[in-house]
Design a protein around this motif. Structure first.
Motif, PDB file in Angstrom:
ATOM      1  N   SER A   1     -28.892  65.381 -90.146  1.00  0.00           N
ATOM      2  CA  SER A   1     -27.915  64.453 -90.722  1.00  0.00           C
ATOM      3  C   SER A   1     -28.505  63.066 -90.914  1.00  0.00           C
ATOM      4  O   SER A   1     -29.493  62.699 -90.285  1.00  0.00           O
ATOM      5  CB  SER A   1     -26.699  64.369 -89.805  1.00  0.00           C
ATOM      6  OG  SER A   1     -27.089  63.780 -88.584  1.00  0.00           O
ATOM      7  N   SER A   2     -27.873  62.321 -91.809  1.00  0.00           N
ATOM      8  CA  SER A   2     -28.318  60.943 -92.004  1.00  0.00           C
ATOM      9  C   SER A   2     -27.100  60.040 -92.124  1.00  0.00           C
ATOM     10  O   SER A   2     -25.973  60.507 -92.365  1.00  0.00           O
ATOM     11  CB  SER A   2     -29.185  60.835 -93.254  1.00  0.00           C
ATOM     12  OG  SER A   2     -28.461  61.269 -94.375  1.00  0.00           O
TER      13      SER A   2
ATOM     14  N   ARG B   1     -29.076  49.645 -91.255  1.00  0.00           N
ATOM     15  CA  ARG B   1     -30.150  50.648 -91.239  1.00  0.00           C
ATOM     16  C   ARG B   1     -29.728  51.979 -91.829  1.00  0.00           C
ATOM     17  O   ARG B   1     -28.566  52.352 -91.808  1.00  0.00           O
ATOM     18  CB  ARG B   1     -30.557  50.931 -89.783  1.00  0.00           C
ATOM     19  CG  ARG B   1     -31.347  49.851 -89.136  1.00  0.00           C
ATOM     20  CD  ARG B   1     -32.087  50.405 -87.915  1.00  0.00           C
ATOM     21  NE  ARG B   1     -33.198  49.536 -87.587  1.00  0.00           N
ATOM     22  CZ  ARG B   1     -33.077  48.449 -86.805  1.00  0.00           C
ATOM     23  NH1 ARG B   1     -31.924  48.138 -86.278  1.00  0.00           N
ATOM     24  NH2 ARG B   1     -34.135  47.695 -86.593  1.00  0.00           N
ATOM     25  N   LYS B   2     -30.740  52.696 -92.275  1.00  0.00           N
ATOM     26  CA  LYS B   2     -30.522  54.087 -92.654  1.00  0.00           C
ATOM     27  C   LYS B   2     -31.065  54.941 -91.505  1.00  0.00           C
ATOM     28  O   LYS B   2     -32.239  54.813 -91.115  1.00  0.00           O
ATOM     29  CB  LYS B   2     -31.294  54.392 -93.943  1.00  0.00           C
ATOM     30  CG  LYS B   2     -31.364  55.853 -94.285  1.00  0.00           C
ATOM     31  CD  LYS B   2     -30.535  56.177 -95.494  1.00  0.00           C
ATOM     32  CE  LYS B   2     -30.541  57.667 -95.749  1.00  0.00           C
ATOM     33  NZ  LYS B   2     -29.877  58.029 -96.959  1.00  0.00           N
ATOM     34  N   TYR B   3     -30.213  55.770 -90.938  1.00  0.00           N
ATOM     35  CA  TYR B   3     -30.623  56.644 -89.841  1.00  0.00           C
ATOM     36  C   TYR B   3     -30.816  58.068 -90.343  1.00  0.00           C
ATOM     37  O   TYR B   3     -30.026  58.563 -91.138  1.00  0.00           O
ATOM     38  CB  TYR B   3     -29.542  56.688 -88.752  1.00  0.00           C
ATOM     39  CG  TYR B   3     -29.466  55.440 -87.911  1.00  0.00           C
ATOM     40  CD1 TYR B   3     -30.244  55.305 -86.772  1.00  0.00           C
ATOM     41  CD2 TYR B   3     -28.613  54.394 -88.259  1.00  0.00           C
ATOM     42  CE1 TYR B   3     -30.183  54.154 -86.000  1.00  0.00           C
ATOM     43  CE2 TYR B   3     -28.539  53.243 -87.490  1.00  0.00           C
ATOM     44  CZ  TYR B   3     -29.328  53.135 -86.360  1.00  0.00           C
ATOM     45  OH  TYR B   3     -29.268  52.006 -85.595  1.00  0.00           O
TER      46      TYR B   3
ATOM     47  N   GLN C   1     -39.185  54.272 -98.501  1.00  0.00           N
ATOM     48  CA  GLN C   1     -38.101  53.568 -97.807  1.00  0.00           C
ATOM     49  C   GLN C   1     -38.329  53.510 -96.297  1.00  0.00           C
ATOM     50  O   GLN C   1     -39.136  54.244 -95.749  1.00  0.00           O
ATOM     51  CB  GLN C   1     -36.768  54.229 -98.102  1.00  0.00           C
ATOM     52  CG  GLN C   1     -36.729  55.705 -97.818  1.00  0.00           C
ATOM     53  CD  GLN C   1     -35.345  56.251 -98.100  1.00  0.00           C
ATOM     54  OE1 GLN C   1     -34.418  56.009 -97.333  1.00  0.00           O
ATOM     55  NE2 GLN C   1     -35.199  56.969 -99.208  1.00  0.00           N
ATOM     56  N   THR C   2     -37.579  52.597 -95.699  1.00  0.00           N
ATOM     57  CA  THR C   2     -37.687  52.429 -94.248  1.00  0.00           C
ATOM     58  C   THR C   2     -36.447  53.046 -93.609  1.00  0.00           C
ATOM     59  O   THR C   2     -35.325  52.687 -93.964  1.00  0.00           O
ATOM     60  CB  THR C   2     -37.768  50.931 -93.910  1.00  0.00           C
ATOM     61  OG1 THR C   2     -38.933  50.424 -94.553  1.00  0.00           O
ATOM     62  CG2 THR C   2     -37.888  50.699 -92.413  1.00  0.00           C
ATOM     63  N   VAL C   3     -36.688  53.978 -92.712  1.00  0.00           N
ATOM     64  CA  VAL C   3     -35.558  54.615 -92.028  1.00  0.00           C
ATOM     65  C   VAL C   3     -35.802  54.576 -90.520  1.00  0.00           C
ATOM     66  O   VAL C   3     -36.913  54.291 -90.060  1.00  0.00           O
ATOM     67  CB  VAL C   3     -35.374  56.093 -92.468  1.00  0.00           C
ATOM     68  CG1 VAL C   3     -35.084  56.197 -93.946  1.00  0.00           C
ATOM     69  CG2 VAL C   3     -36.589  56.937 -92.110  1.00  0.00           C
ATOM     70  N   THR C   4     -34.755  54.869 -89.789  1.00  0.00           N
ATOM     71  CA  THR C   4     -34.889  54.951 -88.339  1.00  0.00           C
ATOM     72  C   THR C   4     -34.605  56.393 -87.938  1.00  0.00           C
ATOM     73  O   THR C   4     -33.607  56.983 -88.372  1.00  0.00           O
ATOM     74  CB  THR C   4     -33.933  53.947 -87.652  1.00  0.00           C
ATOM     75  OG1 THR C   4     -34.506  52.653 -87.825  1.00  0.00           O
ATOM     76  CG2 THR C   4     -33.782  54.225 -86.168  1.00  0.00           C
TER      77      THR C   4
ATOM     78  N   ILE D   1     -39.348  53.176 -89.679  1.00  0.00           N
ATOM     79  CA  ILE D   1     -40.605  53.787 -90.128  1.00  0.00           C
ATOM     80  C   ILE D   1     -40.536  53.960 -91.653  1.00  0.00           C
ATOM     81  O   ILE D   1     -39.478  54.301 -92.200  1.00  0.00           O
ATOM     82  CB  ILE D   1     -40.847  55.142 -89.416  1.00  0.00           C
ATOM     83  CG1 ILE D   1     -42.124  55.794 -89.930  1.00  0.00           C
ATOM     84  CG2 ILE D   1     -39.669  56.087 -89.529  1.00  0.00           C
ATOM     85  CD1 ILE D   1     -42.482  57.099 -89.236  1.00  0.00           C
ATOM     86  N   SER D   2     -41.670  53.707 -92.314  1.00  0.00           N
ATOM     87  CA  SER D   2     -41.708  53.893 -93.772  1.00  0.00           C
ATOM     88  C   SER D   2     -42.058  55.334 -94.077  1.00  0.00           C
ATOM     89  O   SER D   2     -43.089  55.835 -93.604  1.00  0.00           O
ATOM     90  CB  SER D   2     -42.801  53.013 -94.392  1.00  0.00           C
ATOM     91  OG  SER D   2     -42.533  51.694 -94.090  1.00  0.00           O
ATOM     92  N   LEU D   3     -41.207  55.989 -94.852  1.00  0.00           N
ATOM     93  CA  LEU D   3     -41.443  57.400 -95.186  1.00  0.00           C
ATOM     94  C   LEU D   3     -41.144  57.623 -96.663  1.00  0.00           C
ATOM     95  O   LEU D   3     -40.335  56.895 -97.253  1.00  0.00           O
ATOM     96  CB  LEU D   3     -40.501  58.295 -94.359  1.00  0.00           C
ATOM     97  CG  LEU D   3     -40.760  58.448 -92.864  1.00  0.00           C
ATOM     98  CD1 LEU D   3     -39.653  59.275 -92.229  1.00  0.00           C
ATOM     99  CD2 LEU D   3     -42.120  59.092 -92.594  1.00  0.00           C
TER     100      LEU D   3
END
Ligand code: LLP
Length: 443
Positions: free
Chosen positions: A311-312, A319-321, A355-358, A374-376
């Motif tokens: 899930s996100s 933030r985007k998780y 993008q940067t997500v957590t 983290i950049s992914l």
């Protein structure tokens, strides 16, 4: 100085294959995730052997070196068998670790038993299985072990664990060499311990210290050796006691992120051996046997953990998780020590980060965040996340928090993968539970 394996974030065999997936040990990580499920601990045998080789080469100019692996970093029968086959002994801290390395076929004379509160049963097991050295930590243990040795009519070979009083700049929870430490004899207590030993069934061979973990400085080892050798010389002068062993512990750091710059094994060996020669000359003692007991730097780089993204959540203006199917129960280090890790998406390792997500864990605690910011490349549900450098203190500190099964572990080498720790099942989880008879009618 040559580079060594502890200075790499990724296992030595890590590459991108024809399918465009990340592979380790010749095994496609996406296929491993499909075959064995996630979370999955993966250990690369080639990396593990390469670190062992680094240590052996780095210390090859000094004959009297006993290399041991600190099992607390990761203890399983298969990894112990690999490490034993490299000629290493083991530093163990519990009956469980003693039993595991014994069952893995370790040469028990190369095993050293450490710990600040070893139980009678653990000490008896150590004596029965013939561990080579017991590092005695305190006065209570001295008399306990002496009683056990007497009752068995044995002489037990020991080292004394001391606190040399060295501060090293590492996380405060993992400093162990400073004066206010729960481990070991203070320098001012050594004489009393030695006097006790003189009239006992214990045979003292030398002194042991460990100054911390994830250490990047090298000078601390020189200082530590100076203190250990100074004490050997002093005990010789005062008691005509010829001690010929020093154990300088573990602690060499590894590279979790690009900003971590640990010294190489070769650099550490150089500092240790030069420091040793300097101290030998300064205090006029004979060259002792040195014991080393690194844990993290042996196993960390060999290990990666695979997770599946689920899930996100986009926090409005925040933030985007992305959540994975594991977290703090299989890797407690981020929540315990704010440890940082590097990761890539194993099914798109070469795509540009967009993008940067957590990366959040799945456990019911807000602090269960595996990697912050983290950049992914565009993460999607079902992607396989590969977190690097998880060989040390991940599996060994894993729990069943939230009653979640511990992951499986596979060993990869030459395109072959073998299960070395089975994934726990729901039945494993309840296998130690007992419902008292008087409650059974209610169930
Ligand atoms: N010898 C002794 C006496 C130790 O206490 C330790 C680690 C070692 C050797 C191995 O140290 P290493 O080479 O692995 O740094 N859970 C923490 C690390 C605790 C280390 C405890 N003692 C972490 O995840 O960072």
């Amino acid at each position: 100085m040559p580079n060594s394996t502890n200075q790499f974030i990724r296992p030595v065999t890590c590459t991108v294959n024809n399918q465009g997936n990340l592979e380790v040990g010749g095994c496609d990580l996406v296929e491993l995730a499909q075959k064995y499920g996630t979370p999955l601990y993966v250990v690369d045998e080639a990396t593990l052997r390469s670190v062992c080789m680094d240590y052996k080469c780095a210390f090859s100019s000094y004959e009297k070196v006993n290399m041991m692996y600190a099992s607390k970093a990761l203890c399983s029968m298969a990894t112990s068998a690999v490490i034993a086959s490299e000629g290493f002994g083991f530093d163990v801290v519990s009956a469980g670790e003693i039993y595991t390395v014994y069952k893995a076929g370790a040469d028990m004379s190369k095993v050293l038993f450490n710990g600040n509160n070893k139980s009678v049963d653990e000490l008896l097991l150590a004596l029965e299985l013939g561990v080579g050295r017991i590092s005695v930590d305190n006065f209570f243990e001295l008399s306990l072990l002496n009683e056990l040795a007497k009752s068995k009519n044995k002489t037990v070979d020991i080292l004394l664990r001391i606190t040399p009083g060295i501060e090293c700049h590492t996380h405060e929870y993992i400093q162990t060499g400073h004066l206010d430490s729960k481990f070991g004899f203070d320098l001012t207590q050594i004489d009393e311990a030695v006097e006790y030993i003189q009239d006992s069934n214990l045979k003292l061979h030398g002194l042991h210290a460990h100054i911390g973990s994830q250490i990047f400085e090298t000078k601390v080892y020189e200082d530590e050796i100076d203190i250990l050798i100074r004490e050997l010389a002093r005990l010789d002068e005062k008691y005509s006691l010829k001690l010929d062993e020093i154990n300088i512990g573990g602690g060499l750091g590894v590279k979790y992120t690009d900003s971590d710059l640990p010294p190489s094994t070769y650099e550490i060996a150089d500092v240790i051996l030069k420091g040793l020669n300097k101290a030998i000359e300064k205090y006029g003692v004979d060259a002792p046997t040195i014991f080393l007991e690194p844990g993290r730097s042996i196993i960390s780089t060999a290990g990666v953990t695979l997770y599946t993204l689920g899930s996100s959540k986009q926090v409005p203006n925040g933030r985007k998780y992305f959540a994975v199917d594991g977290g703090m129960a299989d890797n407690a280090r981020p929540s315990m020590y704010q440890a940082q890790y590097t990761a890539v998406i194993a099914n798109k390792p070469e795509e540009k980060a967009s993008q940067t997500v957590t990366i959040a864990g799945r456990f019911c605690e807000s602090g269960d965040i595996l990697i912050k910011d983290i950049s992914l490349p565009e993460p999607e549900e079902g992607d396989v996340l590969c977190v690097f450098n998880t060989g040390a203190y991940n599996y060994s500190m894993a729990s069943n928090y939230n009653r979640v099964e511990k992951p499986a572990m596979v060993l990869v080498n030459n395109s072959q993968s073998d299960i070395i720790v089975k994934r726990e099942s729901l039945d494993d989880l309840i296998s130690h539970d007992v419902i008292p008879d008087r409650l059974k009618t209610n169930v």
